[in-house]
Design an enzyme around this catalytic site. Structure first.
Site, PDB file in Angstrom:
ATOM      1  N   SER A 124      -1.253  -2.963  -5.860  1.00 58.89           N
ATOM      2  CA  SER A 124      -0.061  -2.274  -6.379  1.00 58.89           C
ATOM      3  C   SER A 124       0.733  -3.278  -7.208  1.00 58.89           C
ATOM      4  O   SER A 124       0.493  -4.490  -7.143  1.00 58.89           O
ATOM      5  CB  SER A 124       0.758  -1.800  -5.181  1.00 58.89           C
ATOM      6  OG  SER A 124       2.108  -1.607  -5.501  1.00 58.89           O
ATOM      7  N   TYR A 152       5.252  -2.018   2.680  1.00 62.77           N
ATOM      8  CA  TYR A 152       4.227  -1.640   1.684  1.00 62.77           C
ATOM      9  C   TYR A 152       3.876  -2.861   0.841  1.00 62.77           C
ATOM     10  O   TYR A 152       2.710  -3.182   0.631  1.00 62.77           O
ATOM     11  CB  TYR A 152       4.772  -0.506   0.820  1.00 62.77           C
ATOM     12  CG  TYR A 152       3.822   0.040  -0.220  1.00 62.77           C
ATOM     13  CD1 TYR A 152       2.862   0.980   0.116  1.00 62.77           C
ATOM     14  CD2 TYR A 152       3.905  -0.366  -1.550  1.00 62.77           C
ATOM     15  CE1 TYR A 152       2.002   1.503  -0.849  1.00 62.77           C
ATOM     16  CE2 TYR A 152       3.058   0.146  -2.526  1.00 62.77           C
ATOM     17  CZ  TYR A 152       2.102   1.081  -2.164  1.00 62.77           C
ATOM     18  OH  TYR A 152       1.253   1.585  -3.117  1.00 62.77           O
TER      19      TYR A 152
HETATM   20  P1  NDP Z   1      -2.019   9.989  -2.662  1.00 61.22           P
HETATM   21  O1  NDP Z   1      -0.986  10.217  -1.619  1.00 61.22           O
HETATM   22  O2  NDP Z   1      -2.316  11.073  -3.641  1.00 61.22           O
HETATM   23  O3  NDP Z   1      -3.387   9.563  -1.998  1.00 61.22           O
HETATM   24  C1  NDP Z   1      -3.467   8.810  -0.818  1.00 61.22           C
HETATM   25  C2  NDP Z   1      -4.844   9.029  -0.236  1.00 61.22           C
HETATM   26  O4  NDP Z   1      -4.997   8.230   0.940  1.00 61.22           O
HETATM   27  C3  NDP Z   1      -5.063  10.465   0.171  1.00 61.22           C
HETATM   28  O5  NDP Z   1      -6.369  10.835  -0.209  1.00 61.22           O
HETATM   29  C4  NDP Z   1      -4.939  10.439   1.677  1.00 61.22           C
HETATM   30  O6  NDP Z   1      -5.748  11.441   2.261  1.00 61.22           O
HETATM   31  C5  NDP Z   1      -5.463   9.051   2.001  1.00 61.22           C
HETATM   32  N1  NDP Z   1      -4.982   8.498   3.254  1.00 61.22           N
HETATM   33  C6  NDP Z   1      -3.725   8.111   3.553  1.00 61.22           C
HETATM   34  N2  NDP Z   1      -3.678   7.643   4.807  1.00 61.22           N
HETATM   35  C7  NDP Z   1      -4.934   7.720   5.310  1.00 61.22           C
HETATM   36  C8  NDP Z   1      -5.521   7.393   6.544  1.00 61.22           C
HETATM   37  N3  NDP Z   1      -4.811   6.871   7.556  1.00 61.22           N
HETATM   38  N4  NDP Z   1      -6.853   7.612   6.719  1.00 61.22           N
HETATM   39  C9  NDP Z   1      -7.592   8.142   5.703  1.00 61.22           C
HETATM   40  N5  NDP Z   1      -7.090   8.468   4.511  1.00 61.22           N
HETATM   41  C10 NDP Z   1      -5.771   8.268   4.321  1.00 61.22           C
HETATM   42  O7  NDP Z   1      -1.540   8.668  -3.413  1.00 61.22           O
HETATM   43  P2  NDP Z   1      -2.178   7.782  -4.562  1.00 61.22           P
HETATM   44  O8  NDP Z   1      -3.391   8.400  -5.104  1.00 61.22           O
HETATM   45  O9  NDP Z   1      -1.066   7.425  -5.441  1.00 61.22           O
HETATM   46  O10 NDP Z   1      -2.568   6.469  -3.731  1.00 61.22           O
HETATM   47  C11 NDP Z   1      -3.879   5.933  -3.675  1.00 61.22           C
HETATM   48  C12 NDP Z   1      -3.771   4.431  -3.526  1.00 61.22           C
HETATM   49  O11 NDP Z   1      -3.169   3.883  -4.696  1.00 61.22           O
HETATM   50  C13 NDP Z   1      -2.926   3.958  -2.341  1.00 61.22           C
HETATM   51  O12 NDP Z   1      -3.506   2.819  -1.761  1.00 61.22           O
HETATM   52  C14 NDP Z   1      -1.610   3.605  -3.002  1.00 61.22           C
HETATM   53  O13 NDP Z   1      -0.902   2.665  -2.255  1.00 61.22           O
HETATM   54  C15 NDP Z   1      -2.116   3.022  -4.303  1.00 61.22           C
HETATM   55  N6  NDP Z   1      -1.136   2.945  -5.375  1.00 61.22           N
HETATM   56  C16 NDP Z   1      -0.545   4.059  -5.907  1.00 61.22           C
HETATM   57  C17 NDP Z   1       0.375   3.941  -6.928  1.00 61.22           C
HETATM   58  C18 NDP Z   1       1.043   5.099  -7.566  1.00 61.22           C
HETATM   59  O14 NDP Z   1       1.952   4.879  -8.394  1.00 61.22           O
HETATM   60  N7  NDP Z   1       0.678   6.333  -7.250  1.00 61.22           N
HETATM   61  C19 NDP Z   1       0.749   2.624  -7.461  1.00 61.22           C
HETATM   62  C20 NDP Z   1       0.061   1.524  -6.820  1.00 61.22           C
HETATM   63  C21 NDP Z   1      -0.822   1.693  -5.826  1.00 61.22           C
HETATM   64  P3  NDP Z   1      -5.192  12.453   3.408  1.00 61.22           P
HETATM   65  O15 NDP Z   1      -3.892  12.992   2.887  1.00 61.22           O
HETATM   66  O16 NDP Z   1      -6.260  13.470   3.571  1.00 61.22           O
HETATM   67  O17 NDP Z   1      -5.057  11.586   4.611  1.00 61.22           O
END
Ligand code: NDP
Length: 255
Positions: A145, A158
């Site tokens: 991130s 985070y």
């Molecule tokens: P979303 O919330 O759309 O996606 C998060 C994903 O993680 C979902 O598919 C969710 O699935 C899964 N998830 C969360 N917790 C768990 C768990 N305990 N076990 C299994 N799956 C889990 O967010 P983003 O797509 O934005 O995030 C994806 C990654 O990118 C993350 O690591 C985030 O920190 C990182 N990121 C995002 C940024 C942004 O601006 N959006 C910037 C920088 C980094 P489900 O809901 O089914 O559990």
């Protein structure tokens, strides 16, 4: 001529691949020829993502799993090997955030964010390691991130977890390079997903500030991450390991 980024015959596992950045990366890898296993906790999101992948002609499977649990991480790797016979690419993308001032977090909230964002990356990577080592190599892509680089007043745990993801990436890269395994991180800028939609600390003012601070002049879209992931998954990145590549519209370049 075959594309240098051709992933035909390869198998990828993408945690959090049922939405947002994870799904866009799964689609990118699939379009490059890869079979893709995705994992998340939400059955409805899993089913919709699986339908979207298969509609594009991508060989795909979806598993329900919580990556906080070590046994679930091992099961995910085992299921991928059982279904597809190999595991070439692991994308540690599952992650979440709770936004508040540092003094307002409980220790339980702090630990949960470290567990979901950082410890899961360690557990998934070590679960995948034996299969990759025995196959002669593999690719691990960890999602960091901008908070891997910068402090954010509203994201202490985070940021601690995402800073840790970069250091873990370097350690795993150093340890496993001789096994032919490359481990790299992608650092997304501000990307429009469920995680960053309005609410939970994201105000219209913050959205505008972020856009104004981003040299590209826009928020990122999940699809912006696919190209870097395909590169890091392909043979063309075989001499690239231990890096953390920002995909951020210039956010981290601007002082
Ligand atoms: P979303 O919330 O759309 O996606 C998060 C994903 O993680 C979902 O598919 C969710 O699935 C899964 N998830 C969360 N917790 C768990 C768990 N305990 N076990 C299994 N799956 C889990 O967010 P983003 O797509 O934005 O995030 C994806 C990654 O990118 C993350 O690591 C985030 O920190 C990182 N990121 C995002 C940024 C942004 O601006 N959006 C910037 C920088 C980094 P489900 O809901 O089914 O559990």
């Amino acid at each position: 001529m075959t594309s240098p980024f051709d992933l035909t015959g390869k198998v990828a596992l993408v945690t959090g691949g049922n939405g947002g950045i994870g799904l866009a990366i799964a689609e990118g890898l699939g379009q490059a020829g890869c079979a893709v296993a995705i994992a998340g906790r939400n059955p409805g999101k899993n089913a919709a993502a699986l339908a979207a992948l298969t509609a594009q002609g991508i060989r795909a499977a979806a598993s329900i799993a919580d990556v906080v649990e070590e046994a679930e991480c091992r099961r995910l790797v085992g299921e991928t090997l059982d279904r597809f016979g190999r595991l070439d690419i692991l994308v540690n993308n599952a992650g979440t955030n709770i936004r508040k001032q540092p003094q307002d977090y409980s220790a339980a909230e702090f630990r949960l964010l470290i567990d979901i964002n950082l410890t899961s990356t360690f557990m998934m990577a070590t679960a995948a390691y034996p299969a990759m080592r025995d196959a002669g190599g593999g690719k691990i892509i960890n999602i960091g991130s901008m908070t891997s680089l910068f402090g954010a007043s509203f994201a202490a745990p985070y940021g601690a977890s995402k800073g840790g993801v970069v250091q873990l990436t370097k350690a795993l890269a150093s340890a496993w390079a001789r096994d032919g395994i490359q481990v790299n991180a992608i650092l997304p800028g501000w990307i429009d997903t469920d995680l960053t939609r309005q609410g939970d600390g994201i105000t219209p003012e913050l959205r505008e500030r972020i856009q104004a601070r981003t040299p590209a002049g826009r928020w990122g879209q999940p699809g912006d991450l696919a190209g870097a992931a395909v590169f890091l998954a392909s043979a063309d990145s075989d001499f690239v390991t231990g890096t953390a590549i920002p995909v951020d519209g210039g956010y981290s370049a601007q002082g």
